[in-house]
Enzyme design. Structure first.
Site, short mmCIF file in Angstrom:
data_model
loop_
_atom_site.label_atom_id
_atom_site.label_comp_id
_atom_site.label_asym_id
_atom_site.label_seq_id
_atom_site.Cartn_x
_atom_site.Cartn_y
_atom_site.Cartn_z
N THR A 1 -5.12 -11.89 4.18
CA THR A 1 -5.73 -10.62 4.54
C THR A 1 -7.19 -10.54 4.10
OG1 THR A 1 -5.66 -8.24 4.25
CG2 THR A 1 -4.83 -9.54 2.43
N PHE B 1 4.79 -2.16 -12.84
CA PHE B 1 3.99 -2.90 -11.87
C PHE B 1 4.52 -4.32 -11.71
CE2 PHE B 1 0.10 -5.32 -10.72
CZ PHE B 1 -0.24 -4.63 -9.57
N ARG C 1 5.73 -17.51 -9.19
CA ARG C 1 5.92 -16.36 -10.09
C ARG C 1 7.18 -15.54 -9.73
NH1 ARG C 1 0.88 -17.81 -9.77
NH2 ARG C 1 -0.73 -17.24 -11.29
N HIS D 1 -8.48 -7.66 3.71
CA HIS D 1 -8.57 -6.44 2.90
C HIS D 1 -7.66 -6.50 1.67
CE1 HIS D 1 -5.47 -5.70 5.94
NE2 HIS D 1 -4.99 -4.71 5.22
N VAL E 1 1.06 -9.29 -2.62
CA VAL E 1 -0.17 -9.26 -1.82
C VAL E 1 -0.83 -10.63 -1.98
CG1 VAL E 1 -2.24 -7.95 -1.27
CG2 VAL E 1 -0.37 -6.83 -2.52
N PHE F 1 0.82 -1.21 0.00
CA PHE F 1 0.00 0.00 0.00
C PHE F 1 0.86 1.27 0.00
CE2 PHE F 1 -3.24 2.97 1.61
CZ PHE F 1 -4.31 2.59 0.82
#
Ligand code: INI
Length: 157
Positions: A87, A114, A128, A89, A82, A58
């Site tokens: 999580t 990204f 990955r 969220h 992530v 974040f």
């Protein structure tokens, strides 16, 4: 005949900032190692590579904005992981990072790459990051070089 432009994968002379999140560091460190290895292979000098650690995905856009606005870098590479399983969220963290990174690229015109994994499981993330599904860190480094070189042709300053 069309005029075709393409950024080369020659990294000589390019200055690159890697913004890396510490959350799931066992994954992001692999992304970083792959990105650094690819930058070196493509001719980016070690002294032209800066690594900035942030707490989590974040926070990546904030640091990416600082780097992209500084005038010190030809490309910024964002690396994070992530993982949904960990999580409630997930959507906010992953979506915030993706949206924020895109915004920084659009606002500054600097290529902001990204390289944030968004996966359901740890296994998917590891596969990955140099496993059976390739290496997002290496891919991100190549994209950073290609875009910086394309920018020089399309938007020479
Ligand atoms: N940050 C990540 O980079 N990956 C995650 O999987 C994650 N989870 O699972 O919550 C995560 N959370 C922290 C977030 O990025 C911020 O650092 C935190 O919310 C403080 O703003």
């Amino acid at each position: 005949m069309s005029r075709v432009l393409e950024g080369s994968l020659d990294g000589a002379g390019l200055r690159v900032c890697l913004v890396v999140s510490r959350w799931n560091e066992f994954v992001t460190r692999k992304l970083l190692e792959g990105a650094e290895r690819m930058l070196r292979e493509r001719g980016v000098a070690d002294g032209d590579v800066t690594v900035a650690w942030v707490p989590g995905a974040f926070e990546i856009p904030t640091a990416a904005k600082w780097a992209a606005s500084s005038g010190q870098f030809d490309s910024v590479i964002c690396l994070g992981a992530v993982i949904r399983g960990e999580t409630a969220h997930f959507e906010y963290v992953a979506g915030g990072a993706a949206e924020g990174i895109r915004e920084v690229a659009m606002e500054t015109g600097v290529p902001v790459i990204f390289g944030v994994l968004t996966t359901d499981t740890v296994e998917q993330a590891l596969s990955r990051a140099g496993g059976k599904d390739g290496h997002k860190g290496e891919e991100a480094a190549q994209a950073a070089i290609e875009m910086a070189n394309l920018r020089r042709q399309l938007a020479p300053s």
